[in-house]
Design an enzyme around this catalytic site. Sequence first.
Site, PDB file in Angstrom:
ATOM      1  CG  ASP A 103     -22.768  -4.063  28.946  1.00  0.00           C
ATOM      2  OD1 ASP A 103     -22.047  -4.719  28.067  1.00  0.00           O
ATOM      3  OD2 ASP A 103     -22.627  -4.436  30.220  1.00  0.00           O
ATOM      4  CG  ASP A 321     -19.982  -6.702  25.737  1.00  0.00           C
ATOM      5  OD1 ASP A 321     -20.648  -5.681  25.946  1.00  0.00           O
ATOM      6  OD2 ASP A 321     -19.175  -7.007  26.441  1.00  0.00           O
TER       7      ASP A 321
END
Length: 495
Positions: A103, A321
């Site tokens: 992440d 992201d």
Amino acid sequence: MDPGPTSRLALLISTLLLSSLILDVSGNFVFPVNHKFMGRRGRWSLSALKAHDARRHGRNLLSVSPSAVDLELGGNGHPSETGLYFAKLGIGSPSKDYYVQVDTGSDILWVNCIECANCPKKSDIGVKLTLYDPGDSSSSEKITCNQDFCTAQYNGQLPGCKPDLLCQYEVVYGDGSSTAGYFVKDVIQFDMVSGSHQTSVTNGSIVFGCGAKQSGQLGKSSEALDGILGFGQANSSMISQLAAAGKVKKQFAHCLDNVNGGGIFAIGEVVEPKLKLNTTPLVPKTAHYNVIMEAIEVGGVVVDLPSDTFDGGDKEGTIVDSGTTLAYLPQVVYEPVMTMILSKQSDLKLRTVDDQFTCFQYSQNVDDGFPVVKFHFKNSVSLSVYPHEYLFQLREEVWCSGWQSSGMKTKDGSSMTLLGDLVLSNKLVLYDLENQSIGWIDYNCSSSIKVKDDMSGAIYNVDAHNISSASGLLIGGRLLTFLLFVICMLLQISI
Ligand SMILES: *[C@@H]1O[C@H](CO)[C@@H](O)[C@H](O)[C@H]1NC(C)=O
Ligand SMILES: *[C@@H]1O[C@H](CO)[C@@H](O)[C@H](O)[C@H]1NC(C)=O
Ligand SMILES: *[C@@H]1O[C@H](CO)[C@@H](O)[C@H](O)[C@H]1NC(C)=O
Ligand SMILES: *[C@@H]1O[C@H](CO)[C@@H](O)[C@H](O)[C@H]1NC(C)=O
């Protein structure tokens, strides 16, 4: 930290959680809340999909200083399948394997911990879950509130800190799910790139979160993993700790393979494919990896947008992201983009599935019937997203668009653009934190990249991995061995 305009809901939830936690633990400390925009999704439920898509520690020395680290990847970005990418990490002494979501939208590594009552025990993703037990690892150390790592997080020692109080944290993600626990330090095993197509194991002490309490989507087994590996820029992230401790440069790259699954995730200097001239600067002083978008083209036609679309007080810019499955565009962008995408297919019967996905029946090759969406960024850097990437198949001949609206502009002029795996897959994405730039290039993520070994100057190949298919192969391999054995026995008997 600027939590970003669109995380108000999450902020609200986090404030509530924060106060209850502070009351509960009275005297212990809570880590400042980090925000991640819409990251998690249900694997089987499409409703869950969007709803949840929302310092240096001087003694940390790696046993060997690697120039490049190769992380084994698994998963895929298909919303109706896994919908996320994960890496395998060996933690503790003796080392056990943990599967953590990669992440780039958050800043700490955490894994589910032994005292966690509501952590999932099984995962639909097909990996074996393991709870981290500090008492079971001879190299585990608890981080207390007076230690450097903790005081750095709070910009100083907090009042009331006693040497035996643990350094606590809580992270609330953009989908409203959260994790809370305390920091520990333990040995993490890394695959150091030691030659072409070769790695060798090295280890280093890293501070990470021992997740004692999960809420929201993080407690569900449908998409369960052991934790999240935050690849953000903050000093608390693993990459920052590695860079501060060892000889690792603050550079990493990922190639998320949405065709075969898995892909490449490497820390170090990538020399091939060459990307140096194809990078755009990161917006300084933002909580995420933010870039400046300048224009969007759909099928070669520039989308007519208000001139202030991508600035207008929006300090966050466009967020990159890897922990988010889909891509979110402000309503003023989403509407014309969708209209242009569908313009050549006037006879499509559009249906809304699960209140959020625009779906339709289509039996031909989507790459022939729909246009390429191309984003343009500062420094003349562009990024193309192909129809087979932004459209996903729900069932045979039923396709849905992965583009999502992030809503209207708010009064302060902000609106969010968030580029998740939908946009980032099948590209080599290079994060150069030394130069504060990011770049990408279309790439075959099942192939390999070349990294440079700082010490020797040698150039080494780093191969793609796919954890899920590797385990599938293992079972297949075992079965095959077994069958061969039986056949030989029979042959011997018959001879
Ligand atoms: C992060 O670490 C660097 C290097 O150790 C230090 O100079 C910087 O002040 C730290 N930043 C924060 C926000 O603590
Ligand atoms: C870490 O590496 C050192 C040096 O190679 C080795 O002695 C030690 O056993 C390793 N620790 C673990 C937990 O693998
Ligand atoms: C550093 O980033 C800038 C802006 O993206 C780019 O123009 C430049 O080529 C980069 N330099 C290196 C050495 O990568
Ligand atoms: C991608 O690379 C893999 C491994 O080298 C190769 O087998 C595959 O054919 C390549 N795919 C394409 C579309 O070139």
